[in-house]
Design a protein around this motif. Structure first.
Motif, short mmCIF file in Angstrom:
data_model
loop_
_atom_site.label_atom_id
_atom_site.label_comp_id
_atom_site.label_asym_id
_atom_site.label_seq_id
_atom_site.Cartn_x
_atom_site.Cartn_y
_atom_site.Cartn_z
N GLN A 346 0.98 -0.96 -0.20
CA GLN A 346 -0.06 -0.29 0.08
C GLN A 346 0.00 1.52 -0.04
O GLN A 346 0.29 1.88 -1.07
N ALA A 347 2.19 1.31 0.19
CA ALA A 347 2.59 2.45 0.50
C ALA A 347 3.05 2.47 -0.59
O ALA A 347 3.57 3.80 -0.91
N VAL A 348 4.59 1.36 -0.95
CA VAL A 348 4.82 1.66 -2.18
C VAL A 348 3.74 1.88 -3.78
O VAL A 348 4.39 2.97 -3.93
N GLY A 349 2.41 1.27 -3.41
CA GLY A 349 1.81 1.89 -4.03
C GLY A 349 1.26 3.50 -4.60
O GLY A 349 0.95 4.39 -5.29
N SER A 350 0.95 3.82 -2.95
CA SER A 350 0.50 4.82 -3.07
C SER A 350 1.06 5.90 -2.84
O SER A 350 1.08 7.57 -3.60
N ALA A 351 2.67 5.71 -2.82
CA ALA A 351 3.27 6.71 -2.91
C ALA A 351 4.13 6.38 -5.04
O ALA A 351 3.69 8.14 -4.93
N ILE A 352 3.63 5.65 -5.54
CA ILE A 352 3.87 5.73 -6.33
C ILE A 352 2.68 7.07 -7.45
O ILE A 352 2.78 7.38 -8.51
N GLY A 353 2.07 6.42 -7.00
CA GLY A 353 0.47 6.71 -7.57
C GLY A 353 0.39 8.08 -7.02
O GLY A 353 -0.19 9.53 -8.60
N GLY A 354 1.27 8.92 -6.35
CA GLY A 354 0.74 10.02 -5.64
C GLY A 354 1.61 10.99 -7.06
O GLY A 354 1.58 11.92 -7.57
N VAL A 355 3.22 10.08 -6.53
CA VAL A 355 4.04 10.95 -7.93
C VAL A 355 3.52 11.17 -9.55
O VAL A 355 3.61 11.93 -9.66
N LEU A 356 2.61 9.84 -9.49
CA LEU A 356 1.70 10.40 -11.04
C LEU A 356 1.25 11.17 -11.09
O LEU A 356 1.15 12.19 -11.66
N TYR A 357 0.01 11.62 -10.14
CA TYR A 357 -0.71 12.11 -10.33
C TYR A 357 -0.32 13.23 -10.10
O TYR A 357 -1.07 15.06 -11.05
#
Length: 393
Positions: A346-357
């Protein structure tokens, strides 16, 4: 380890444990359903609001194994109802948080304690049901997470969009109180699991099957949370969807998650956990792929989320079933580590998603998620050739 108690003492105990997972799920993923309201109400960006999930997941990933070690000698009923009491108090306090930092602090405190609920609830299942029902009971207990997505998350979105995020937190606190009372009423006392010590962690680290299963969980969750954390804002930007349309997609995700885990619960004892896991990981990959290729078209994205939903909770429950069966004596430690790496994902995915967003890479998020889940599916296939005898050593 204590023998299971008489049947009359266990009636509805699995349901009480399952509802505790509902509270846990709402507490963990709740911010995803109200990112816009948190952003406007606390005067922070959407990405900063999403960091409530990222930072919370980081606490959970470290907290789960540490709490499993620190609390392994505590009687399970006392441990679990105390955890639900913390959920009730911290969610109520969150409804009155004056600013972003205080809300973040409350969330980190809540999840530091709450990290133990899901793995300990799964481990408790082995103490209250016969061996032959263990797989289906663990899957049933994990149904609470499906209900959190099917019912809790759409309700959180609905309430927050109309009455603000504080009302949503108040609602979670009220449900936490009800769950606390039910668990205190139905779960029998005197339940003690195997103590977790340093030797236990060493045995887990030398078990190839456990390590592969933990890798699968990490990859699955990383892929999903690249998109899931920002699903509402992504739908709004890509398709112009309003709060009700976003809530409908969350509902599809959860309802089909409920259907998926209900099917998994029925077939796992006859199909076996490997085949069941392969089926639902394939559905997960199909749904995430559908989202990636249909981005910008609301009906197709909603349909893809429904397919994705069939796999999201059922794959997690099968991971727990496979860990318990792979090495029963190590279940308390391995299931807590599975919960830990779930939150790493969750932490890895949401961090990557945040950067992309933040960089407006809205379409790319789906393809990054797809790549993670493809690796998870490949790893599931690799576990087929590991003999059962080696998996349990």
């Amino acid at each position: 380890m204590h023998a299971p108690l008489p049947h009359t003492a266990r009636r509805f105990a699995p349901t009480a444990l399952m509802l505790g997972n509902f509270v846990t799920g709402c507490s963990v993923i709740g911010p995803a359903g109200m990112l816009a309201e948190l952003s406007s109400g606390l005067d922070v960006s959407i990405r900063d609001a999403g960091l409530l999930i990222t930072y919370g997941a980081a606490v959970l990933c470290f907290g789960s194994p540490v709490m499993a070690w620190l609390t392994s000698r505590i009687e399970r009923r006392t441990l679990l109802i105390s955890t639900l009491a913390v959920f009730a108090i911290t969610n109520a306090a969150s409804a009155f948080a004056p600013n972003y930092l205080s809300l973040l602090g409350l969330r980190l405190l809540m999840l530091a304690v709450g990290a133990l609920y899901t793995p300990q609830a799964a481990g408790t299942a082995g103490l209250i049901v016969p061996l032959e029902k263990r797989g289906s009971t663990i899957a049933y207990i994990f149904l609470g997470w499906s209900l959190a997505a099917a019912v809790g998350l759409p309700l959180i979105t609905f309430i927050a969009s109309r009455y603000g995020f504080r009302a949503a937190y108040g609602g979670i606190a009220a449900v936490s109180c009800l769950s606390f009372l039910l668990l205190a009423w139905r779960l029998p006392g005197g339940l003690l699991g195997e103590p977790v010590d340093l030797k236990t962690w060493g045995l887990v680290g030398r078990n190839r099957m456990i390590l592969l299963l933990l890798l699968i969980t990490t990859l699955q969750m990383s892929g999903q949370f690249v998109v899931f954390t920002f699903m509402g804002p992504l739908l709004a930007k890509l398709t112009g969807a309003g709060p009700d349309a976003v809530g409908l997609v969350f509902a599809l995700y959860g309802v089909f998650g409920f259907v998926g885990i209900a099917i998994a619960t029925r077939i796992v004892d006859s199909w076996g956990p490997y085949k069941t896991s392969l089926l639902f990981t394939s559905l997960l990959f199909s749904g995430v792929s559908g989202w990636a290729f249909s981005a910008g078209h609301y009906p197709l994205m909603a349909a893809s989320v429904a397919i994705w939903g069939l796999g999201f909770a059922s794959t997690n429950s099968m991971q727990q079933v496979r860990l318990v069966i792979a090495a029963p004596a190590l279940a308390s430690a391995s299931v807590s580590l599975n919960t830990s790496v779930l939150y790493v994902g969750q932490a890895v995915g949401s961090a990557i998603g945040g950067v992309l967003y933040a960089h407006d890479q809205l379409h790319a998020a789906g393809f990054v998620a797809m790549a993670f889940v493809a690796l998870a599916l490949t790893t599931v296939l690799c576990t087929r050739r590991i003999p059962a005898a080696k998996a349990s050593t």
